[in-house]
Design a protein around this motif. Structure first.
Motif, short mmCIF file in Angstrom:
data_model
loop_
_atom_site.label_atom_id
_atom_site.label_comp_id
_atom_site.label_asym_id
_atom_site.label_seq_id
_atom_site.Cartn_x
_atom_site.Cartn_y
_atom_site.Cartn_z
N ALA A 350 0.55 -1.27 -0.27
CA ALA A 350 0.01 -0.14 -0.08
C ALA A 350 0.92 1.15 -0.02
CB ALA A 350 -0.80 0.04 0.99
N ALA A 351 1.80 1.18 0.32
CA ALA A 351 2.90 2.39 1.06
C ALA A 351 3.36 2.92 -1.01
CB ALA A 351 3.71 2.07 1.96
N LEU A 352 3.57 1.71 -1.44
CA LEU A 352 4.36 2.68 -3.16
C LEU A 352 4.10 4.05 -2.97
CD1 LEU A 352 4.85 -1.25 -4.53
CD2 LEU A 352 6.75 -0.07 -3.78
N GLU A 353 2.58 3.90 -3.94
CA GLU A 353 2.02 4.79 -4.29
C GLU A 353 2.19 5.85 -3.84
OE1 GLU A 353 -1.72 6.30 -7.06
OE2 GLU A 353 -1.84 4.44 -5.77
N PRO A 354 2.15 6.44 -2.60
CA PRO A 354 2.18 7.73 -1.85
C PRO A 354 4.18 7.66 -1.70
CG PRO A 354 1.12 6.25 -0.35
CD PRO A 354 1.31 5.08 -1.79
N LEU A 355 4.41 6.65 -1.55
CA LEU A 355 5.98 6.95 -1.61
C LEU A 355 6.82 7.19 -2.72
CD1 LEU A 355 7.40 4.66 1.36
CD2 LEU A 355 6.54 7.19 1.57
N ALA A 356 6.48 6.86 -4.18
CA ALA A 356 6.88 7.03 -4.99
C ALA A 356 7.68 8.27 -5.27
CB ALA A 356 5.83 6.25 -5.92
N LYS A 357 6.79 9.48 -4.72
CA LYS A 357 7.50 10.60 -4.93
C LYS A 357 9.17 10.90 -4.35
CE LYS A 357 4.53 12.21 -1.33
NZ LYS A 357 3.62 13.46 -1.23
N TRP A 358 9.19 10.70 -4.08
CA TRP A 358 10.42 10.58 -2.76
C TRP A 358 11.55 9.56 -4.09
CZ3 TRP A 358 10.12 14.22 0.29
CH2 TRP A 358 9.61 14.62 0.45
N ARG A 359 10.81 8.84 -4.92
CA ARG A 359 12.57 8.21 -4.77
C ARG A 359 13.63 9.10 -6.34
NH1 ARG A 359 11.22 2.64 -5.63
NH2 ARG A 359 12.31 2.82 -8.17
N ARG A 360 14.30 8.86 -6.97
CA ARG A 360 15.24 10.04 -6.98
C ARG A 360 14.55 9.13 -9.30
NH1 ARG A 360 18.53 12.65 -4.02
NH2 ARG A 360 19.16 12.56 -2.11
N SER A 361 15.10 7.67 -8.99
CA SER A 361 15.08 7.03 -10.26
C SER A 361 13.46 6.47 -11.03
CB SER A 361 16.27 5.83 -9.89
OG SER A 361 14.96 4.87 -9.07
#
Length: 372
Positions: A350-361
């Motif tokens: 469930a946390a993949l989408e909410p945290l995607a904006k913090w990914r550099r790549s």
């Protein structure tokens, strides 16, 4: 017709073990009327053929998801707003035309609360704040305690069928955290004024707009070391906001939850230290350092942060980080996800989408590729 199908589809998901609540036929709702009139007749008014739910605190993180879940279940939803009407524009797309109704209210004007409650079959109070916001005359105590007191009184006076108070899993008046302490006080006020109130206690809630996992991810990205208290050993059991919203919607519909306490927590239990590592993996960052700080130092830093409009690290957070926030082993008479026939999502999913904006790549959610 779409609404009727929506009600039917949601109802069919419920097991035959559930006894769906029947709307009190004597408690009818109708259009605007004089306050003295509906005080005398105890809410005998005419409303739409669909049940009406009001979500106080609908402009907050959790409240907007509850509005969406109730609208999906076929409710007409009243979304009270306090400051700017633009705060509730996001709700309009959550239902059919006329299904989401906005009404203005003021906690200091009791008649405005009565006016809203008199139109409702179900009232849910999500109002709460973990810090004192600057440039706002509403205090933390007003938000956490007085709101529950005032709204529960109005629900009792207008014969609302259900009142649901959103609280915290470890609500305790003896807790060093002001936020947790005030949530326990709010529960007492709700039960005192409305004995059949249902208390929904949730663990740490995460989602796209949260100040929980997003705060950890932000610290990982911009700080050389993530600050932790109590050696990072306190345990948490995060729950996805969508699961909480659907659970609250189900609670509003089934009679077994009347007057009971509902405990909502996810399937994973982490220490704060381990959670930092998990979030690091989800955003493809190497686990950075961790610095252990005393609670008083964290509280001082949080106090400074509170002079910004949306502080993540608040003066109250270090005290909450030092104590476990997980389900107790003894369930007692409390209701949990399994009793509502719902299965909460795992954090790694469930946390993949909410945290995607913090990914550099990765610029998009579908690009996420991670290993734990």
């Amino acid at each position: 017709m779409n609404k009727i199908k929506g009600v039917a589809s949601f109802t069919n998901k419920a097991s035959s073990n559930f006894h769906l609540l029947q709307v009190n036929k004597n408690t009818k709702r109708f259009n605007r009327q004089q306050l003295d009139a509906f005080r005398k007749i105890a809410g005998a008014n005419v409303h739409t053929m669909f049940p009406v739910a009001t979500v106080f605190g609908c402009t907050g993180f959790v409240g907007r998801y509850i509005v969406a879940a109730l609208a999906e279940a076929g409710y007409q939803v009243i979304t009270p707003w306090r400051k700017s009407e633009f705060d509730i524009t996001i709700h309009k797309c959550m239902g059919d035309v006329g299904q989401i109704i906005s009404m203005r209210f003021d906690l200091q004007k009791y008649d405005s609360i009565l006016d809203i409650c008199a139109r409702s079959n179900v009232v849910i109070n999500c109002i709460g704040r973990d810090h004192q916001r600057i440039f706002d005359n509403v205090t933390q105590y007003n938000s956490n305690v007085e709101s529950a007191d005032i709204i529960s009184k109005a629900c009792k006076e207008t014969n609302v069928d259900r009142f649901i108070q959103i609280s915290l899993l470890n609500a305790n008046k003896d807790h060093p955290s002001t936020y947790i302490k005030q949530k326990a006080m709010a529960e007492e006020k709700a039960k005192e004024n409305y004995p059949d109130a249902t208390i929904v206690r949730s663990a740490n809630i995460y989602g796209t707009e949260d100040q929980f996992l997003n705060l950890i991810a932000k610290q990982i990205r911009i700080l050389p070391a993530v600050p932790l208290t109590h050696k990072g050993l306190a345990k948490v059991q995060p729950v996805w906001v969508g699961d909480v919203a659907y659970a609250v919607s189900r609670v509003a519909q089934v009679s077994q939850t009347v007057g009971k306490t509902v405990e909502l927590a996810g399937p994973d239990v982490f220490t704060w230290s381990k959670l930092v590592d998990v979030v690091s993996a989800l955003i493809d960052e190497k686990p950075g350092g961790k610095v252990m700080i005393p609670e008083i130092v964290g509280a001082l830093i949080g106090k400074i942060n509170e002079y910004t409009w949306t502080p993540g690290w608040t003066s109250d957070l270090p005290y909450r980080m030092s104590y476990d926030n997980v389900l107790s082993k003894e369930k007692g008479n409390n209701v949990r996800f399994e009793d509502l026939e719902l299965v909460p999502m795992y954090l790694q999913d469930a946390a993949l989408e909410p945290l995607a904006k913090w990914r550099r790549s990765a610029g998009y959610f579908l690009d996420v590729n991670y290993k734990l």
